[in-house]
Design a protein around this motif. Structure first.
Motif, short mmCIF file in Angstrom:
data_model
loop_
_atom_site.label_atom_id
_atom_site.label_comp_id
_atom_site.label_asym_id
_atom_site.label_seq_id
_atom_site.Cartn_x
_atom_site.Cartn_y
_atom_site.Cartn_z
N GLU A 56 41.66 29.86 28.57
CA GLU A 56 40.47 30.02 29.40
C GLU A 56 40.85 30.46 30.81
O GLU A 56 41.88 30.07 31.35
N GLY A 57 39.99 31.30 31.42
CA GLY A 57 40.16 31.67 32.82
C GLY A 57 40.96 32.95 33.00
O GLY A 57 40.87 33.88 32.21
N ILE A 58 41.76 32.97 34.05
CA ILE A 58 42.55 34.16 34.38
C ILE A 58 43.82 34.18 33.52
O ILE A 58 44.55 33.21 33.46
N LEU A 59 44.06 35.31 32.86
CA LEU A 59 45.24 35.46 32.03
C LEU A 59 46.37 36.15 32.81
O LEU A 59 46.14 37.11 33.52
N THR B 31 40.43 38.34 32.62
CA THR B 31 39.80 37.03 32.50
C THR B 31 39.37 36.78 31.06
O THR B 31 39.03 37.70 30.32
N SER B 32 39.37 35.50 30.68
CA SER B 32 39.03 35.12 29.32
C SER B 32 37.90 34.10 29.31
O SER B 32 37.90 33.14 30.08
N ASP B 33 36.92 34.32 28.43
CA ASP B 33 35.82 33.39 28.20
C ASP B 33 35.92 32.95 26.74
O ASP B 33 35.43 33.63 25.84
N VAL C 64 37.28 38.76 26.32
CA VAL C 64 38.24 38.99 27.39
C VAL C 64 37.83 40.23 28.15
O VAL C 64 37.46 41.24 27.53
N THR C 65 37.87 40.16 29.47
CA THR C 65 37.46 41.30 30.30
C THR C 65 38.64 41.76 31.14
O THR C 65 39.30 40.96 31.81
N TYR C 66 38.88 43.06 31.08
CA TYR C 66 39.95 43.68 31.86
C TYR C 66 39.29 44.38 33.05
O TYR C 66 38.67 45.42 32.90
N HIS C 67 39.42 43.79 34.24
CA HIS C 67 38.81 44.33 35.46
C HIS C 67 39.81 45.26 36.16
O HIS C 67 40.93 44.87 36.45
N VAL C 68 39.38 46.47 36.44
CA VAL C 68 40.23 47.44 37.13
C VAL C 68 39.44 48.07 38.27
O VAL C 68 38.29 48.50 38.07
N GLU C 69 40.06 48.11 39.44
CA GLU C 69 39.40 48.75 40.60
C GLU C 69 40.19 50.00 40.98
O GLU C 69 41.39 49.94 41.25
N VAL C 70 39.49 51.13 40.97
CA VAL C 70 40.08 52.42 41.31
C VAL C 70 39.43 52.94 42.58
O VAL C 70 38.19 52.90 42.72
N VAL C 71 40.23 53.43 43.52
CA VAL C 71 39.68 53.97 44.77
C VAL C 71 40.22 55.37 45.01
O VAL C 71 41.31 55.73 44.54
N ARG C 72 39.46 56.13 45.73
CA ARG C 72 39.85 57.50 46.07
C ARG C 72 41.03 57.47 47.04
O ARG C 72 41.10 56.66 47.95
N THR C 73 41.99 58.37 46.79
CA THR C 73 43.15 58.47 47.66
C THR C 73 42.85 59.45 48.79
O THR C 73 42.63 60.64 48.55
N VAL D 253 37.12 42.66 23.57
CA VAL D 253 37.80 43.08 24.80
C VAL D 253 36.90 44.08 25.52
O VAL D 253 36.55 45.13 24.97
N LYS D 254 36.56 43.75 26.74
CA LYS D 254 35.70 44.63 27.55
C LYS D 254 36.49 45.19 28.73
O LYS D 254 37.21 44.45 29.41
N PHE D 255 36.36 46.49 28.96
CA PHE D 255 37.00 47.14 30.10
C PHE D 255 35.95 47.31 31.19
O PHE D 255 34.93 47.95 30.98
N ASP D 256 36.21 46.75 32.37
CA ASP D 256 35.29 46.85 33.50
C ASP D 256 36.01 47.62 34.61
O ASP D 256 36.75 47.04 35.39
N VAL D 257 35.78 48.94 34.63
CA VAL D 257 36.48 49.80 35.60
C VAL D 257 35.49 50.22 36.70
O VAL D 257 34.45 50.82 36.42
#
Length: 202
Positions: free
Chosen positions: A80-83, A152-154, A160-169, A194-198
């Motif tokens: 549970e929680g952050i993996l 993160t895992s529920d 399970v959700t894979y959070h990714v933050e992408v920013v402009r260079t 498994v969910k991808f949250d980009v």
């Protein structure tokens, strides 16, 4: 002259500790096999009898030991929680065939065959018996890069959700780019979503 009539004198230890508990071995049960008449007992025969008795005792001990081993498969439990995750080697990348046909790619790689099919420049081994690889690519309209990742895992929801933050260079004139992201995580229980949250920020 010494005769081999009681093997319990040769193997005085009758209790052995094995992984599945205490086991009792009684050499006296085998005395009947070695009660040989003095008339027929030669030195060579006595030595042979001792050798056979030794093989019998250690063979039985090995059989009992092997019976203690479990054939049950490894149980994959949900955390549970952050993996915790591991980064894939920076030289690795998604195969060109995947990138050419998809603007957004999200992959859950669970075997060596999939790893070889979808990942190029593989110079890092992954134990897929205990781990899996989350991999993806986000096609942006400008140069960009990954600034943060979180898995993160529920367990209650089986997700399970894979959070990714992408920013402009900033300061780079490239107009389009495949931004790739990877995370090696512990193997998940069967049926886990498994969910991808980009998130892309210009």
């Amino acid at each position: 002259m010494l005769y081999l009539q009681d093997v319990s004198s040769i193997f005085p230890l009758t209790v052995y500790f094995l992984p599945c508990g205490w086991k009792v071995f009684k050499p006296q049960k085998f005395n009947a096999f070695f009660s040989i008449s003095p008339f027929f007992m030669s030195k060579k025969l006595k030595a042979l009898s001792i050798s056979l008795a030794s093989l019998l005792v250690f063979g039985l001990a090995g059989t009992v030991f092997n019976s203690c081993k479990s054939d049950d498969p490894v149980v994959v439990a949900c955390s549970e929680g952050i993996l915790n995750y591991e980064d894939l080697n920076s030289k690795s990348s998604l195969s060109a065939a995947v990138l050419d046909t998809n603007s957004v790619v999200n992959l859950v790689i669970t075997s060596q065959q999939q790893y070889e099919r979808y990942i190029a420049n593989r110079n890092q081994s992954i134990d897929f018996d205990s781990k899996m690889l989350l991999a993806g690519s986000y096609f942006t309209d400008s140069a960009a890069h990954v600034v943060s990742q979180l898995v993160t895992s529920d367990c209650g929801a089986g997700k399970v959700t894979y959070h990714v933050e992408v920013v402009r260079t900033k300061g780079v004139l490239t107009t389009r780019q495949h931004v790739e992201y990877f995370a090696i995580v512990p193997k998940l229980p069967d049926g886990t979503e498994v969910k991808f949250d980009v998130a892309y920020k210009k």
